[in-house]
Design a protein around this motif. Structure first.
Motif, PDB file in Angstrom:
ATOM      1  N   ALA A 118       6.493   5.227 -23.030  1.00 22.36           N
ATOM      2  CA  ALA A 118       7.797   5.857 -22.775  1.00 22.36           C
ATOM      3  C   ALA A 118       7.622   7.104 -21.920  1.00 22.36           C
ATOM      4  O   ALA A 118       8.382   7.334 -20.969  1.00 22.36           O
ATOM      5  CB  ALA A 118       8.468   6.211 -24.100  1.00 22.36           C
ATOM      6  N   LEU A 119       6.585   7.891 -22.247  1.00 16.84           N
ATOM      7  CA  LEU A 119       6.359   9.138 -21.503  1.00 16.84           C
ATOM      8  C   LEU A 119       6.032   8.841 -20.041  1.00 16.84           C
ATOM      9  O   LEU A 119       6.545   9.520 -19.138  1.00 16.84           O
ATOM     10  CB  LEU A 119       5.221   9.938 -22.161  1.00 16.84           C
ATOM     11  CG  LEU A 119       4.969  11.314 -21.551  1.00 16.84           C
ATOM     12  CD1 LEU A 119       6.189  12.218 -21.711  1.00 16.84           C
ATOM     13  CD2 LEU A 119       3.752  11.990 -22.182  1.00 16.84           C
ATOM     14  N   GLN A 143       5.297   5.610 -27.621  1.00 20.35           N
ATOM     15  CA  GLN A 143       5.631   6.898 -27.006  1.00 20.35           C
ATOM     16  C   GLN A 143       4.878   7.154 -25.712  1.00 20.35           C
ATOM     17  O   GLN A 143       5.423   7.758 -24.787  1.00 20.35           O
ATOM     18  CB  GLN A 143       5.360   8.034 -28.001  1.00 20.35           C
ATOM     19  CG  GLN A 143       6.072   7.877 -29.336  1.00 20.35           C
ATOM     20  CD  GLN A 143       7.590   7.821 -29.204  1.00 20.35           C
ATOM     21  OE1 GLN A 143       8.159   8.149 -28.166  1.00 20.35           O
ATOM     22  NE2 GLN A 143       8.268   7.391 -30.247  1.00 20.35           N
ATOM     23  N   ALA A 159      10.382   4.112 -26.372  1.00 18.08           N
ATOM     24  CA  ALA A 159      10.392   5.215 -27.350  1.00 18.08           C
ATOM     25  C   ALA A 159      10.933   4.741 -28.695  1.00 18.08           C
ATOM     26  O   ALA A 159      10.354   5.042 -29.748  1.00 18.08           O
ATOM     27  CB  ALA A 159      11.224   6.381 -26.824  1.00 18.08           C
ATOM     28  N   ILE A 208      10.250  12.667 -26.512  1.00 20.97           N
ATOM     29  CA  ILE A 208       9.049  11.804 -26.506  1.00 20.97           C
ATOM     30  C   ILE A 208       7.801  12.662 -26.687  1.00 20.97           C
ATOM     31  O   ILE A 208       6.905  12.325 -27.467  1.00 20.97           O
ATOM     32  CB  ILE A 208       8.984  10.975 -25.200  1.00 20.97           C
ATOM     33  CG1 ILE A 208      10.140   9.964 -25.162  1.00 20.97           C
ATOM     34  CG2 ILE A 208       7.652  10.248 -25.085  1.00 20.97           C
ATOM     35  CD1 ILE A 208      10.353   9.305 -23.813  1.00 20.97           C
ATOM     36  N   ARG A 245      12.590  13.191 -22.345  1.00 20.13           N
ATOM     37  CA  ARG A 245      11.170  13.525 -22.153  1.00 20.13           C
ATOM     38  C   ARG A 245      10.700  14.505 -23.231  1.00 20.13           C
ATOM     39  O   ARG A 245       9.621  14.348 -23.796  1.00 20.13           O
ATOM     40  CB  ARG A 245      10.959  14.133 -20.763  1.00 20.13           C
ATOM     41  CG  ARG A 245       9.489  14.436 -20.479  1.00 20.13           C
ATOM     42  CD  ARG A 245       9.283  14.960 -19.090  1.00 20.13           C
ATOM     43  NE  ARG A 245      10.089  16.132 -18.840  1.00 20.13           N
ATOM     44  CZ  ARG A 245      10.138  16.775 -17.681  1.00 20.13           C
ATOM     45  NH1 ARG A 245       9.437  16.347 -16.668  1.00 20.13           N
ATOM     46  NH2 ARG A 245      10.898  17.833 -17.530  1.00 20.13           N
TER      47      ARG A 245
END
Lengths: 360, 116
Positions: free
Chosen positions: A186-187, A183, A178, A210, A207
């Motif tokens: 990361a998610l 992103q 992130a 993000i 969460r």
């Protein structure tokens, strides 16, 4: 002797500071008192007075700075104890603890040194990789140096491979992606974390952040453009390089073995392209692949002292991907059955020889 | 392993060389004073991992056998050794052939090295 004299005067100052604090227990008096406690190595007293102060003045910058100094001093003291353990039979946890204490004490170089010693002794310990990944994460946050971002993800990825279910690793891996703007990656990680450990502290907040970042990114994307707009954009991008997309297409259509070619910008967005169906590469949905390719080159060869990128060739059995840097753009070719030198010569010829067909 | 790399540097006229794992962790390096080992390792691993990711997204069949990056002041060439990569740094005008005996010999020595 000198130490005794110094302590004598410090105690005199302490007595005076205590008297002033008793008269008026303000922010300045508390900070002064804590500093003197610190100089006399009375860390518990220093911490107590600062905690008391922060309860009254929660927004005080000076009190928070004093608290940080006390934290560092405490970490240094604890580090002295653990250094003795490291001399004997240290465990991976001992190296990690020493590294963490050195980081809190503000000595990043020493923190890396302990963590790397731990890595040498315990190369397959996920917690050691996590510790190094976290150190690079902290460093990246303060310096924004790409090398730290890369090292951070490398060690966190390794930690995840060793301990795929470990929530701490998943959390920091999501944070690592992130903070570097990845992103979607990361998610994916944070969703795995929240699915497996719904109560993991701060995971839901991460969460949400993000998802917000992805929404903001999507909103910023360009809308659909007309064919005329696209043609004009392509011409504007290629003309300064002395290139015309139609001429490139004509040149490359004469060469057997070129499966696809693209002009991409620094982000990997396609400026112009031509693709043929072929089983070697699936270029039908090339956006993510080209972005990854562009990102691979973005780290910058100049950072390691070999100057600016000119070209990149990647070869496998019977296939070749060649990227040629052209200022802000890159020309990427996908070919099969051609040698690396053939592709390089071909690209050189095209880049040098193709004239601008329709100069305005 | 550093000795093998030093020998390779001298025999093949390299600026430096290193061995990294497929996940980009440096195993050994002989890069000389001009380069910072950690930075070169980070660069090499970022490039390698990024390219692999890119290949996966293109559904490319087969692993890359070599990779060459040419810059204005030097070249970096990667050769696949199956469980690791040999990374060679040269001047920008020096092109390496992976089948050259000196490189194949170094790869053989590294792969068959028994000392941990």
């Amino acid at each position: 002797m000198l130490h005794c004299i110094k302590n004598f005067f410090l105690n005199l100052r302490l007595r005076k500071a205590l008297a002033e604090h008793a008269k008026f227990p303000g922010e300045t008096e508390k900070v002064r008192l804590a500093q003197l406690y610190l100089k006399l190595s009375l860390l518990d007293d220093a911490r107590a007075i600062i905690q008391d102060g922060l309860a009254i003045y929660p927004g005080s910058r000076r009190l928070r700075e004093a608290r940080e100094l006390i934290r560092r001093a405490r970490a240094l003291l604890m580090l002295q104890d653990i250094e003795q353990v490291l001399e004997e039979e240290p465990s991976a946890e001992d190296f990690i603890r020493a590294s963490d204490l050195a980081r809190v004490a503000g000595d990043m170089e020493r923190a890396f040194s302990y963590a790397h010693e731990g890595l040498v002794a315990f190369p397959e310990d996920w917690a050691v990789h996590l510790a190094i990944g976290k150190l690079h994460f902290h460093k990246y946050n303060s310096t924004r140096e790409a090398v730290d971002g890369i090292e951070c993800l490398k060690h966190l990825d390794k930690a995840r491979r060793i301990a795929p279910e470990e929530p701490k690793v998943l959390f920091f891996l999501a944070m690592g992606h992130a903070v570097q703007g990845e992103q979607r990656e990361a998610l994916a990680v944070v969703e795995l974390l929240t699915a497996r450990y719904p109560d993991y502290p701060k995971a839901s907040t991460l969460r949400r952040r993000i998802r917000e970042a992805i929404t903001a990114e999507t909103a910023g994307l360009k809308g659909e453009e007309s064919l005329d707009e696209a043609a004009s954009r392509i011409h504007a991008a290629l003309a300064p390089l002395g290139l015309d997309v139609a001429a490139v297409r004509d040149q490359l259509s004469l060469v057997e073995g070129v499966v696809g070619w693209f002009f991409i910008d620094e982000e990997g967005d396609v400026i112009a392209s031509h693709v043929e169906d072929d089983p070697v590469f699936d270029l039908s949905d090339r956006s993510a692949g080209l972005k990854a390719l562009a990102a691979s080159c973005r780290f910058g060869s100049s950072r390691i002292g070999i100057g600016d990128l000119e070209s990149l060739s990647l070869s496998g059995e019977g296939w070749e991907i060649h990227l040629r840097a052209l200022g802000d753009l890159s020309f990427v070719t996908f070919s099969k059955g051609m040698s690396s030198s053939d592709v390089e010569d071909l690209v050189n010829r095209i880049v040098k020889a193709v004239p601008v067909a329709c100069e305005a | 392993m550093r000795e093998i790399l030093n020998e390779l540097n001298s025999d093949a006229g390299l600026v430096g060389s290193m061995v990294i794992t497929p996940d980009g962790i440096m195993v050994a390096a002989a890069l000389g004073p001009k380069f910072e080992e950690d930075t070169v390792a980070a660069f090499a691993s970022a490039l390698l991992l990024g390219l692999k990711r890119s290949l996966a997204l293109f559904h490319c069949q087969g692993e890359p056998t070599s990779c060459m990056l040419k810059a204005t002041g030097g070249r970096i060439t990667f050769f696949d050794m199956k469980n690791s990569y040999l990374v060679l740094v040269t001047d920008s005008n020096k092109k390496l052939d992976g089948s050259a005996e000196v490189i194949q010999s170094a790869i053989h020595k590294i792969k068959n090295r028994r000392v941990a």
